[in-house]
Design an enzyme around this catalytic site. Structure first.
Site, mmCIF file in Angstrom:
data_model
loop_
_atom_site.group_PDB
_atom_site.id
_atom_site.type_symbol
_atom_site.label_atom_id
_atom_site.label_comp_id
_atom_site.label_asym_id
_atom_site.label_seq_id
_atom_site.Cartn_x
_atom_site.Cartn_y
_atom_site.Cartn_z
ATOM 1 N N PRO A 2 43.525 45.344 33.467
ATOM 2 C CA PRO A 2 42.370 44.589 33.912
ATOM 3 C C PRO A 2 42.460 44.190 35.373
ATOM 4 C CG PRO A 2 43.537 43.490 32.132
ATOM 5 C CD PRO A 2 44.412 44.525 32.661
ATOM 6 N N GLU A 3 41.338 44.297 36.042
ATOM 7 C CA GLU A 3 41.187 43.712 37.373
ATOM 8 C C GLU A 3 40.299 42.485 37.175
ATOM 9 O OE1 GLU A 3 40.339 46.581 40.485
ATOM 10 O OE2 GLU A 3 40.936 48.207 39.172
#
Length: 270
Positions: A2-3
């Site tokens: 995830p960003e």
DNA sequence: AGTCGCGCCTGGCGGC
DNA sequence: TGCCGCCAGGCGCGAC
């Protein structure tokens, strides 16, 4: 994986299920993550009510009166809200069982994630030198220009450095640089103020659009209910090396930069 | 001080 | 079918 958009999507997804709920029980099946889970986590958080679910960069916080649970999803982590009847899967490492019997379940095959208990108002050393949030006015062209002078590091690596700005990982760095027309290998210290202004605008737009689309699902990112994000269909360069540039129809180049796959158009990005 | 590359893990995919 | 190497949304740390 995830960003920032995926972490924010997770935050927004779990928040309504957690607010005002007390934690009845914490089950830790695997405590060896990137760092060991804080030994006192279960005892500290059991019986506490969750007052807020916050985010700083890619870190999530379950806020209680006694302190905060700090969670990082690493490359492959996810948080889901599940009922007690949901079958346990491999790599379901931690359950936060709520008073209403729903479970906040942390799943992380690669175990690059982390979970800490921060008692009271205390901070964590990992948070101390983080850069500004990209979706605030603190992240500006003047700021980026100022901190980049004299730096020879590639602008893409600079943008992905959490001490410079938080939340921008490999997907969104590739996308933002493409949309800003900046070559990823360009030394950060050689990028002009005007071009940093374009970059800052594109970073904000890309992140905001990705949040709106519920994040990018490439492999295993899922929402709190198990559903995917839909930003993948909006990607211009990430995962498209060798294919046609959407701007000029030239072939997109794929190179390694800082051990990360980097895709760009040598005609549109200078 | 800045920059670079390693390594933490598992799983999936392509090539032989 | 298997085995092998490589790749993957991150990121701190040690070595120059």
């Amino acid at each position: 994986m995830p960003e920032l958009p995926e972490v924010e999507t997770t935050r927004k997804g779990i928040e309504p299920h957690l607010l005002g709920q007390k934690v009845r029980l914490v089950l830790v099946r695997q405590d060896q993550l990137r760092w060991p889970i804080s030994a006192g986590l279960g005892q500290a958080v059991t019986g506490q009510m969750i007052d807020a679910v916050e985010r700083r960069g890619k870190y999530l916080f379950l806020v209680t009166a006694a302190g905060r649970v700090m969670i990082h999803l690493g490359m492959s982590g996810s948080l889901r809200i599940q009922s007690p009847s949901a079958p346990l899967k491999t790599h379901d490492h931690v359950d936060f069982v709520l008073a209403n019997e729903q479970i906040l379940r942390f799943h992380d095959p690669r175990r690059f994630g982390s979970i800490f208990w921060l008692p009271g108002e205390s901070d964590h050393s990992l948070l101390r030198s983080l850069g500004p949030e990209p979706l605030t006015t603190a992240f500006s062209a003047a700021y980026l220009f100022g901190v980049s002078r004299g730096k020879s590091v590639a602008v893409k690596n600079f943008l992905m450095n959490s001490h410079i700005v938080v939340g921008v990982g490999n997907i969104y760095a590739n996308e933002s640089l493409y949309l800003a027309g900046i070559r990823p290998e360009k030394p950060a210290g050689k990028v002009s103020l005007a071009r940093y202004a374009r970059l800052v605008d594109r970073v904000k737009e890309v992140l905001a659009s990705a949040i709106e689309a519920g994040g990018t699902t490439l492999r295993d990112f899922v929402h709190e209910d198990g559903s995917p994000g839909y930003f993948k269909q909006s990607l211009h360069v990430y995962g498209r090396g060798g294919e046609a540039c959407l701007g000029c129809a030239g072939i997109l180049k794929e190179v390694r930069l800082g051990q990360r796959t980097t895709v760009f158009c040598s005609r549109c990005q200078r």
